[in-house]
Each structure stands twice: as C-alpha cells, then as structure tokens.
Design a protein around this motif. Sequence first.
Motif, PDB file in Angstrom:
ATOM      1  N   HIS A 143      38.576 -17.356  59.904  1.00  0.00           N
ATOM      2  CA  HIS A 143      40.367 -17.551  60.050  1.00  0.00           C
ATOM      3  C   HIS A 143      39.984 -19.130  60.145  1.00  0.00           C
ATOM      4  N   CYS A 178      46.734 -20.735  59.409  1.00  0.00           N
ATOM      5  CA  CYS A 178      45.570 -20.366  59.448  1.00  0.00           C
ATOM      6  C   CYS A 178      45.529 -20.512  57.683  1.00  0.00           C
ATOM      7  N   GLU A 180      42.690 -19.619  55.600  1.00  0.00           N
ATOM      8  CA  GLU A 180      41.833 -18.508  55.102  1.00  0.00           C
ATOM      9  C   GLU A 180      42.336 -17.053  54.673  1.00  0.00           C
ATOM     10  N   TYR A 181      42.268 -16.842  53.743  1.00  0.00           N
ATOM     11  CA  TYR A 181      43.567 -15.609  53.637  1.00  0.00           C
ATOM     12  C   TYR A 181      42.285 -14.408  54.381  1.00  0.00           C
ATOM     13  N   CYS A 182      43.402 -13.732  55.732  1.00  0.00           N
ATOM     14  CA  CYS A 182      42.556 -12.457  56.313  1.00  0.00           C
ATOM     15  C   CYS A 182      43.691 -11.951  56.727  1.00  0.00           C
ATOM     16  N   HIS A 186      48.434 -12.623  57.306  1.00  0.00           N
ATOM     17  CA  HIS A 186      47.891 -13.778  56.992  1.00  0.00           C
ATOM     18  C   HIS A 186      48.674 -15.147  57.186  1.00  0.00           C
ATOM     19  N   MET A 189      50.220 -15.863  60.521  1.00  0.00           N
ATOM     20  CA  MET A 189      49.296 -16.036  61.278  1.00  0.00           C
ATOM     21  C   MET A 189      49.199 -18.156  61.525  1.00  0.00           C
TER      22      MET A 189
HETATM   23 CU1  CUA Z   1      43.517 -15.580  60.255  1.00  0.00          CU
HETATM   24 CU2  CUA Z   1      44.384 -16.133  57.625  1.00  0.00          CU
END
Ligand code: CUA
Length: 340
Positions: A143, A178, A180-182, A186, A189
Amino acid sequence: MFDNFPLWPDRASTAAGNVDALFIFLLIVSGLMTALIFTAVVYFSARYRRRRGVLAEQIEGSTPLELTWSIIPLGVFMVIFMWGAIVYFKSRTPPRDSTEVYVVAKQWMWKLEHAEGQREINELHVPVGRDVKLIMTSQDVIHSFFVPAFRMKQDVLPGRYTIAWFRATKPGTYHLFCAEYCGTQHSGMIGSIVVMEPAQYESWMSGGSTGPLSASGEKIFSELGCVTCHRTDTQGRGPNLQGVFGKPVLLEDGRTVVADENYVRESILDPGAKVVNGFKPVMPTFQGLVSEEQLNALVAYVKSLSAAGQTGGQTANPASVVPASSKAPSKGSSQGSQVQ
Ligand code: CUA
C-alpha cells in the motif's frame, strides 16, 4: 504566497512549502527550456529555409559553443540535484523526539496506533506543530500512505517497516489516500488526518486509551516467555535488551547493525538472521505467532527500554551495549575482535 492558488492542495506541513518550491522551480526551468526550443525551431526554420542558389555550409564544430552548452546545463542539473537531495533527506529523517504512531495497512483499511495506546481506523488525530513519526507495515500487499496536504507519500510494505514523518502546521482535516493499487477496493482505502490544536488534542488523547503501547508490549513479552531468556542481567540465553534500541550491535558474523525498528522486527520473526555476538542461534521464530499489532507493541516495548529516564541497570552506560553481549558467559568472542 500561493495559499489560495487552486492548482495546489492545502499546504499543511513543514515539508509542503519546500516540495512546492522545488516543483515550481522545475516547472519554470522546463517551461523556459520548452519556450527556448520552440522559438529556435520557428526562427531557424524561417531563417535557414531552402533558397534557390544558396548552399548549406558545413561547420566542423566550435569548442566554446560546446563547452557552453555542456557547462550551463550541468550547473542547472546540479542545482536540481542538490535541492532535491536536501528536500529528500529532510523528508526521510524523522527528528528526534517525534511522537510515534504505528501504522498497519491491510486490504482495505488503515489501522493506526499511537505510542500512548490510542487506536484508530482510517483516522489519525495529531496535534499541530509536533513532529510525528510513522512506523508503517502491511499485513498483506503493498500500500502507500499518501497525504497530499503534507506532500508526503511512502510505500507501506509487508514484512518490514517503512518510516515517514511530518509536522502539521495548520489545524484541519486532510485526505489520506492509499496511493498504490492494492486490489478491488483500493480506491476506497481512504481516511483522514485530523490536525488539532494542542489543547484540543490533549483532551482527545485523554479518552479511551488502553495504556501505552509499550505496556502492551511488556505484557506480550512476558506472555510469550521472551523474558526468560532476555533477562535484565547478563545471565540470560539471549541478549539483555536494556538500552539496546538505537545503538549499534555487534553480530556473530562480525557485522555491526543499528538496532532500529526493522532489526527488532527481524529478530522476532527471523532470529537466526542477525545473531548478536556471543550468543547462540537458539531463539525460535515467532513468525505466525504474533500479529502485526503485537509486533508493533513488542518493538515499542524494546524501544521503551532505551528511552531517556528509564533507569534499568545497564541503561546508564550506553557504551556497554556492544561489549555487554560479548561478555556473556555462553561463548568466547574471538570472532568479534577480528572485526574492529
Ligand atoms: Cu491500499 Cu491501495
């Protein structure tokens, strides 16, 4: 100056102005360069257009010209490099005595725990004007902790701690993303950083704490039996942890590492990785036995053993830290002496 300039988000941390100044400088330099190139293209294509009876003349080179176009850009790039390095190192180095907050990211939420014990989800309350150090890790995937108003973004990785810090300068509520693609949620988040006046913050702090994080850590430390080997004298099978945090530690293989958050974390999860000089690799791993939150508490506890004002037996003399372990009775330290 740009406080109401709509292209920029709020500037709410001490880093924000520095980052923006550098960014604006880069914009101006790139803009000037672009204008220069386009002007030259237009001018030269008119000036040297093909004409009947005129032949191009071959020019073999010009040392002064080539020096000029090498040295001036070098100077400009060095300014960008130095300036960037200064801003970077400032943003990488949390000031001493920062308030500490442990962050655990997971799909798809932020779990935050203050060193004082307050826990929050997707919300972080901080006082204005105080340095806040974030000690972050992830329970699953990568993340990234992104607060645009603070010009702060730091990846949060599973299996280790990453550190970030800020000092908020303006009360208010700011977006936490967030970055960062998670996974599927995502984009959900998200959270907020609530910056409060110190008095307001104190009253917020006084409600609903389960006691300091280090105290939970101490409890876990004795529940897991760590305390039987890591004794507060030199008779334990493991190193005495008093006063160790933040100090260099001499290892069995001759290396020296600083006992920071990541070292403590690794020593709990993978004790064989960096065995302290004079000790045997007898500690079992606690991988899978402690949650990220418990790990954070343990780290906070080990840290508290080195905090100023702690008057444990060994803490008074920091210089004794490295030798103390080699004095342990279990093993000679011949290897250690080669290294110096
Ligand atoms: Cu955690 Cu995107």
